[in-house]
Structure formats: C-alpha cells, structure tokens
Design a protein around this motif. Sequence first.
Motif, short mmCIF file in Angstrom:
data_model
loop_
_atom_site.label_atom_id
_atom_site.label_comp_id
_atom_site.label_asym_id
_atom_site.label_seq_id
_atom_site.Cartn_x
_atom_site.Cartn_y
_atom_site.Cartn_z
N ALA A 5 0.91 -1.09 0.14
CA ALA A 5 -0.13 0.07 0.04
C ALA A 5 0.72 1.34 0.15
CB ALA A 5 -0.79 0.01 1.09
N ASP A 6 1.91 1.29 0.89
CA ASP A 6 2.85 2.30 0.79
C ASP A 6 3.68 2.63 -0.54
OD1 ASP A 6 2.16 3.18 3.39
OD2 ASP A 6 3.88 1.98 4.06
N ARG A 7 4.12 1.48 -1.29
CA ARG A 7 4.70 1.54 -2.51
C ARG A 7 3.73 2.24 -3.55
NH1 ARG A 7 6.72 -3.81 -4.04
NH2 ARG A 7 5.59 -4.41 -2.35
N ILE A 8 2.35 1.74 -3.60
CA ILE A 8 1.39 1.95 -4.30
C ILE A 8 1.26 3.66 -4.00
CG2 ILE A 8 -0.98 1.96 -5.13
CD1 ILE A 8 -0.84 -1.08 -4.67
N ALA A 9 1.01 4.08 -3.04
CA ALA A 9 0.57 5.61 -2.53
C ALA A 9 1.82 6.33 -3.07
CB ALA A 9 0.63 5.65 -1.32
N LEU A 10 3.15 5.91 -2.99
CA LEU A 10 4.21 6.50 -3.20
C LEU A 10 4.29 6.72 -4.97
CD1 LEU A 10 6.98 5.22 -1.00
CD2 LEU A 10 6.59 7.57 -1.22
N HIS A 11 4.03 5.78 -5.39
CA HIS A 11 3.99 5.81 -6.85
C HIS A 11 2.94 6.87 -7.63
CE1 HIS A 11 7.07 2.85 -8.21
NE2 HIS A 11 6.68 1.99 -7.33
N ILE A 12 1.67 6.50 -7.04
CA ILE A 12 0.64 7.69 -7.40
C ILE A 12 1.10 9.00 -7.26
CG2 ILE A 12 -1.57 8.21 -6.78
CD1 ILE A 12 -2.26 5.22 -6.44
N GLY A 13 1.83 9.27 -6.11
CA GLY A 13 2.06 10.56 -5.33
C GLY A 13 3.10 11.02 -6.43
N LEU A 14 4.01 10.20 -6.81
CA LEU A 14 5.06 10.86 -7.86
C LEU A 14 4.42 11.06 -9.07
CD1 LEU A 14 8.09 10.88 -8.52
CD2 LEU A 14 8.03 8.70 -9.06
N ARG A 15 3.57 10.44 -9.65
CA ARG A 15 2.79 10.50 -11.02
C ARG A 15 2.18 11.67 -11.03
NH1 ARG A 15 6.12 7.78 -13.61
NH2 ARG A 15 6.05 5.49 -13.52
N LEU A 16 1.48 12.22 -9.79
CA LEU A 16 0.72 13.31 -9.77
C LEU A 16 1.57 14.68 -9.67
CD1 LEU A 16 -2.19 12.34 -7.16
CD2 LEU A 16 -2.37 12.95 -9.42
N LEU A 17 2.51 14.35 -9.08
CA LEU A 17 3.67 15.68 -8.89
C LEU A 17 4.08 15.68 -10.37
CD1 LEU A 17 5.69 14.96 -5.38
CD2 LEU A 17 4.21 16.69 -6.07
N ILE A 18 4.46 14.82 -11.18
CA ILE A 18 5.19 14.93 -12.42
C ILE A 18 3.98 15.55 -13.17
CG2 ILE A 18 5.91 13.67 -14.54
CD1 ILE A 18 7.36 11.78 -12.50
N TRP A 19 2.55 14.85 -13.14
CA TRP A 19 1.69 15.34 -13.76
C TRP A 19 1.17 17.06 -13.68
CZ3 TRP A 19 -3.63 16.91 -12.96
CH2 TRP A 19 -4.44 17.03 -14.25
N GLY A 20 1.26 17.28 -12.60
CA GLY A 20 0.84 18.65 -11.89
C GLY A 20 1.85 19.68 -12.40
N THR A 21 3.17 19.41 -12.64
CA THR A 21 4.11 20.34 -12.88
C THR A 21 4.42 20.42 -14.39
OG1 THR A 21 5.81 18.67 -12.64
CG2 THR A 21 5.49 19.91 -10.83
N ARG A 22 3.87 19.60 -15.30
CA ARG A 22 4.02 19.59 -16.63
C ARG A 22 3.45 21.11 -17.30
NH1 ARG A 22 -1.07 18.58 -16.54
NH2 ARG A 22 -2.40 18.41 -18.36
N THR A 23 3.98 21.29 -18.42
CA THR A 23 3.35 22.62 -18.99
C THR A 23 2.78 22.04 -20.31
OG1 THR A 23 5.62 23.62 -18.58
CG2 THR A 23 4.23 24.57 -20.19
#
Length: 84
Positions: free
Chosen positions: A29-47
């Motif tokens: 569960a922690d690994r899935i949450a970390l992967h989702i969080g990382l993807r959201l960070l990358i998606w949120g900072t895109r131009t």
Amino acid sequence: MSTIHAPQRTSGIPDTLRLQSRDPRTSLADRIALHIGLRLLIWGTRTPRLTDDRERHARAHRAHAATATREHGYLREALLAPRP
C-alpha cells in the motif's frame, strides 16, 4: 589512548548503523501510494503544449499541413502522369 579496554563489538558493525526494528520491505500500500504521488507530482508540474505559445503552435500546424498537401499533390501527379 588505549583501545585495549574499550568495549569490543563482535559483529564489527557500529551501533549507529544497526537498526533493530527495520522492516525488510515497504508495504504494498505504501509503495502504491508513493508511485501515485510521484505520478501526480510529475503530471501537476507539466507545461501544457498550447499554453507555451499559441501562435507558434498554430504556425507550426499550418506549415505541417501545407507540407503534407504539397507532398500529396506531387505524389498524385507523379502517379497519374502518363508513362512514355
């Protein structure tokens, strides 16, 4: 300073590097949450592509369409031309 009377460790690993209660793996569960969080960070900072420069994007699109039209016309004429 004499090291003969200092406490000796049998393992050779200093106490600061030994972790007594360390879990060998992170939970799923922690690994899935970390992967989702990382993807959201990358998606949120895109131009987004169109917010950069709409005019430059429109110019590039028109140039690409014009090139494709010219190439299509050339190939059509080459294929339909009578053969000697």
